[in-house]
Design an enzyme around this catalytic site. Structure first.
Site, mmCIF file in Angstrom:
data_model
loop_
_atom_site.group_PDB
_atom_site.id
_atom_site.type_symbol
_atom_site.label_atom_id
_atom_site.label_comp_id
_atom_site.label_asym_id
_atom_site.label_seq_id
_atom_site.Cartn_x
_atom_site.Cartn_y
_atom_site.Cartn_z
ATOM 1 N N LEU A 1 0.619 -0.757 -0.047
ATOM 2 C CA LEU A 1 -0.268 -0.494 -0.261
ATOM 3 C C LEU A 1 1.075 1.610 0.049
ATOM 4 O O LEU A 1 0.840 2.631 -0.372
ATOM 5 C CB LEU A 1 -0.853 0.354 1.450
ATOM 6 C CG LEU A 1 -2.358 -0.783 1.463
ATOM 7 C CD1 LEU A 1 -3.140 -0.236 -0.125
ATOM 8 C CD2 LEU A 1 -1.890 -2.626 0.664
ATOM 9 N N ASP A 2 2.024 1.242 0.984
ATOM 10 C CA ASP A 2 2.850 2.351 0.383
ATOM 11 C C ASP A 2 3.620 3.015 -0.197
ATOM 12 O O ASP A 2 3.737 4.207 -0.988
ATOM 13 C CB ASP A 2 3.874 2.288 1.605
ATOM 14 C CG ASP A 2 3.980 3.239 1.954
ATOM 15 O OD1 ASP A 2 3.869 3.937 1.957
ATOM 16 O OD2 ASP A 2 5.214 3.285 3.514
ATOM 17 N N ASP A 3 3.650 1.883 -0.911
ATOM 18 C CA ASP A 3 4.640 2.050 -2.657
ATOM 19 C C ASP A 3 2.950 2.557 -3.654
ATOM 20 O O ASP A 3 3.129 3.042 -4.067
ATOM 21 C CB ASP A 3 4.899 1.354 -3.062
ATOM 22 C CG ASP A 3 6.827 1.478 -2.539
ATOM 23 O OD1 ASP A 3 7.586 1.698 -3.244
ATOM 24 O OD2 ASP A 3 7.318 -0.084 -1.925
ATOM 25 N N MET B 1 2.902 6.040 -2.728
ATOM 26 C CA MET B 1 3.201 6.692 -3.724
ATOM 27 C C MET B 1 3.576 7.103 -5.068
ATOM 28 O O MET B 1 3.794 8.027 -5.507
ATOM 29 C CB MET B 1 4.221 6.712 -2.801
ATOM 30 C CG MET B 1 5.126 7.166 -1.960
ATOM 31 S SD MET B 1 5.770 8.549 -1.595
ATOM 32 C CE MET B 1 6.288 9.299 -0.117
ATOM 33 N N ARG C 1 -0.686 8.409 4.571
ATOM 34 C CA ARG C 1 -0.453 8.426 2.707
ATOM 35 C C ARG C 1 -1.989 7.228 1.925
ATOM 36 O O ARG C 1 -1.692 7.963 1.018
ATOM 37 C CB ARG C 1 0.659 7.362 2.782
ATOM 38 C CG ARG C 1 1.091 7.361 1.441
ATOM 39 C CD ARG C 1 2.626 7.315 1.529
ATOM 40 N NE ARG C 1 3.812 8.237 2.355
ATOM 41 C CZ ARG C 1 4.694 7.348 3.264
ATOM 42 N NH1 ARG C 1 5.037 5.982 3.815
ATOM 43 N NH2 ARG C 1 4.988 8.532 4.126
#
Length: 699
Positions: free
Chosen positions: A398-400, A403, A509
């Site tokens: 989920l983070d990448d 971003m 994020r």
């Protein structure tokens, strides 16, 4: 010299430095130019990802198991190990950290295996430091497994890792998909090794008994850092220790009716996940243990699967010819580095009309996940999103993904194109509309193709991200509802990362990426519900002092920055008490120099939150959080901006030694070598846009 004279001298020094600081536009240009000059020919960015000494130690232990400890690679790794020791002769998890017994025992053992004499002064110092800290008796479960693999202790003293667990159905509480993805990829090869015991006994030619304070049979119980033994009648800790003892008794009786089937399933599980991946999980530990597992299963060293693992480990090496050393990275971070670089360049007014930036977007689009991975065991969704490394198709995160979504939208915005999501009641009637203020790419066909690719990838990533939301309203990194805390009581769970629950920083994020696409707290349909549930989750997890915990960066500065930015992006007012409290906390931990810094020790001791050596990356995070809260004209932000300008080097970079990235809190930390570059650029360029958009737009 009295205190007032000293303060006056320090003040004069700061004024002199400020006078020599570059202008804002010059500073932005310098860093942008540096990043473009360091772009790979294929379009991506990828800096070194630095871990601690265990990477060198564990590779040497693997080489010793393979009888290659006298190789040139092993000798260069041992030389690097020597350079990483502390003044007292021990090794730590990060440069300014205290002794870590597991790291120190592995380093001492690795040095001894590569020919370093126990009588050498540095070995004596290391041995004394280890014994004073509790000796090898105090190492964690992974270290015990290495010691057992090389015959230093019996394998029976390691936690039971039964391969039969792979046969348990998904509805069973202990199935492998209840573990975090990284634990799962380590567990499967370790289960093969625990069952087949491929021990290479080095106790005769290289024993480390001198590090034991008690016989191994009397070593203490394994437990996660910070967890104490409970005296209650029933605890999960007691349950799993009983289960561990029972499994070991069954193993002695050789009652293993499902063992052959389980081993075959484990073997195939690993093989299935190697294509389209930089090794199993694309991270160092499972790749290493896959070699041992394959050899235990009877594969010879020339087998394609074994060679593939060795090759992937080779790719993680950094050769320093000047030092004559080799160091190992835990993995590589091209998607992560590329997405944040694209965001920083966009903030600095470099958009998709720049050919090199466009090439980077094309590279990023080529890394979109289009195949189903482990996450499908708990989620029904079409594939979408991005991973962290060059190739890791089974494990998008989920983070990448967030971003990447933001990088694409911000890059398009710089060429006058906006993608806006119009949520429907279902994904079938959710639309993404494109608006354009100008023709920014000369080739209209090329421009349309780019927009179509980004629009399609965006819709898939949004749908996947929404479907991955956990029941508490937050997100974990790789899996949904991966929050079975009782699994943290399993004896081999002392790496403090057995599960992958929701975290405020990551959740914020995700919604920040939604907000950039026009989805906010008042949006209708499924996406609106997703955002509202996430806001509630983040609000509930704010600390009493206004800060938020940072799981993936050090620590409360990271978490508070991301939560402020994410909440405001989806429409939370800067007047909201939650935002005001977060901004007040960030202001309160600004240092006299204008910078911010926080030590990794804050994970162990929350009294140290917001306290530590100042760093450019953490200063940038704090500034971005405060600017999101509407504080761009505040004295604190201006002072922080001046700090970044004052400390920028002529080539556009900044110096940063402390680790500000988090692998596993209290266990493993990271230094992202580009954090000191693209995050300060993002902060400076964002401030330039907010305070003087007209001037900067004409730059």
């Amino acid at each position: 010299m009295d205190g007032s004279s000293s303060l006056a001298r320090d003040r004069r020094s700061q004024l002199d430095a400020a006078a020599n600081a570059p202008s804002l536009s010059t500073a932005i240009q310098r860093t942008s130019d540096w990043l473009l000059a360091n772009q790979h020919a294929d379009g991506y960015w990828c800096a070194e990802l630095e871990g601690d000494s265990i990477l060198q130690s564990e590779y040497i232990l693997l080489l010793a198991w393979a009888r290659r400890e006298n190789s040139e690679v092993a000798q260069k790794l041992s030389k690097k190990l020597l350079s990483q020791k502390r003044e007292d002769g021990s090794w730590a998890q990060y440069p300014e950290g205290k002794i870590d017994v597991s790291s120190s025992v592995k380093a001492y053992f690795a040095l001894k295996l590569t020919g370093h004499q126990p009588s050498a002064d540095y070995m004596v110092k290391a041995r004394d430091a280890i014994l004073e800290a509790g000796g090898a008796d105090s190492v964690n479960s992974f270290t015990r497994l290495y010691l057992a693999l090389l015959g230093q202790i019996p394998m029976e003293l390691c936690p039971a890792i039964p391969p039969e667990m792979i046969l348990l159905p998904n509805w069973f509480p202990l199935n492998i998909y209840r573990m975090s993805s990284w634990s799962r990829t380590i567990f499967i090869p370790l289960a093969i090794c625990w069952a087949l015991r491929p021990v290479v006994d080095r106790s005769e030619d290289c024993s480390i008994r001198e590090l034991f304070t008690k016989p191994p049979e009397q070593w203490p119980e394994l437990r996660c850092p910070g967890q104490e033994k409970s005296n209650r009648f029933f605890t999960w800790d007691r349950f799993f220790r009983t289960a561990d003892n029972t499994l070991k008794r069954i193993e002695k009786w050789r009652f293993r009716p499902l063992r052959k089937r389980a081993l075959k399933a484990c073997e195939q599980w690993i093989l299935d996940r190697m294509p389209k991946s930089d090794g199993l999980g694309a991270i160092f530990p499972p790749i290493l243990w896959s070699i041992v597992a394959f050899r235990a299963l009877g594969y010879d060293d020339q087998h394609e699967a074994v060679q593939s693992c060795w090759n992937e480990l080779d790719k993680l090496m950094i050769h320093d010819d000047e030092e004559g050393t080799i160091r190992i990275q835990p993995c590589k971070s091209p998607v992560w580095d590329t997405t944040i670089t694209l965001r920083a360049l966009a903030a600095g007014r470099l958009g998709a009309d720049v050919p090199r930036v466009r090439k980077s977007l094309d590279w990023l689009l080529s890394k979109e996940v289009r195949d189903k991975g482990d996450w499908t065991n708990n989620v029904r969704s079409e594939p979408g999103g991005w991973f962290f490394e060059f190739n890791n198709e089974f494990y998008p995160d989920l983070d990448d993904t967030a971003m990447a979504l933001m990088a694409m939208q911000e890059q398009l915005a710089e060429i006058g194109v906006t993608l806006e999501v119009h949520p429907g009641q279902s994904w079938e009637n959710t639309t993404i509309l494109t608006t354009s203020n100008k023709i920014a790419v000369e080739d209209a066909v090329d421009r349309t193709l780019l927009l179509d690719k980004i629009s399609s990838a965006t819709k898939r990533a949004l749908a996947w991200s929404a479907d991955m939301q956990s029941h508490d309203g937050g997100w974990g990194a790789f899996d949904k509802n991966n929050d079975a805390e009782f699994l943290c009581k399993v004896p081999f769970a002392d790496h403090n990362a057995m599960i992958d629950p929701s975290w405020p920083d990551l959740s914020a994020r995700v919604i920040e990426s939604f907000g950039l696409l026009g989805v906010h707290q008042h949006s209708r349909g499924k996406l609106g519900d997703v955002v509202r549930n996430a806001i509630s989750y983040i609000r509930e997890n704010q600390h009493y002092d206004g800060s938020w915990y940072g799981r993936w960066g050090v620590n409360y500065i990271y978490g508070t920055w991301q939560c402020l930015v994410g909440l405001v992006a989806v429409g939370i007012s800067t007047d909201d008490e939650m935002i005001q409290r977060g901004a007040k906390w960030l202001k309160g931990c600004q240092q006299q120099s204008g910078a911010w810094g926080e030590t990794c020790d804050s994970y162990e001791n929350p009294n140290l939150k917001g306290i530590g050596t100042p760093t450019p990356s953490q200063t940038a995070w704090a500034l971005l959080g405060l600017m999101a809260a509407g504080e761009e004209e505040s004295p604190e932000v201006r002072k922080g901006i001046q700090y970044l300008l004052r400390t920028q080097k002529e080539d556009g970079t900044w110096d940063e030694e402390p680790y500000t990235g988090t692998g596993f809190p209290r266990v493993f930390y990271l230094r992202y070598h580009y954090y000191r570059i693209y995050f300060p650029l993002l902060a400076l360029a964002t401030w330039a846009k907010k305070t003087n958009p007209a001037t900067e737009a004409s730059r």
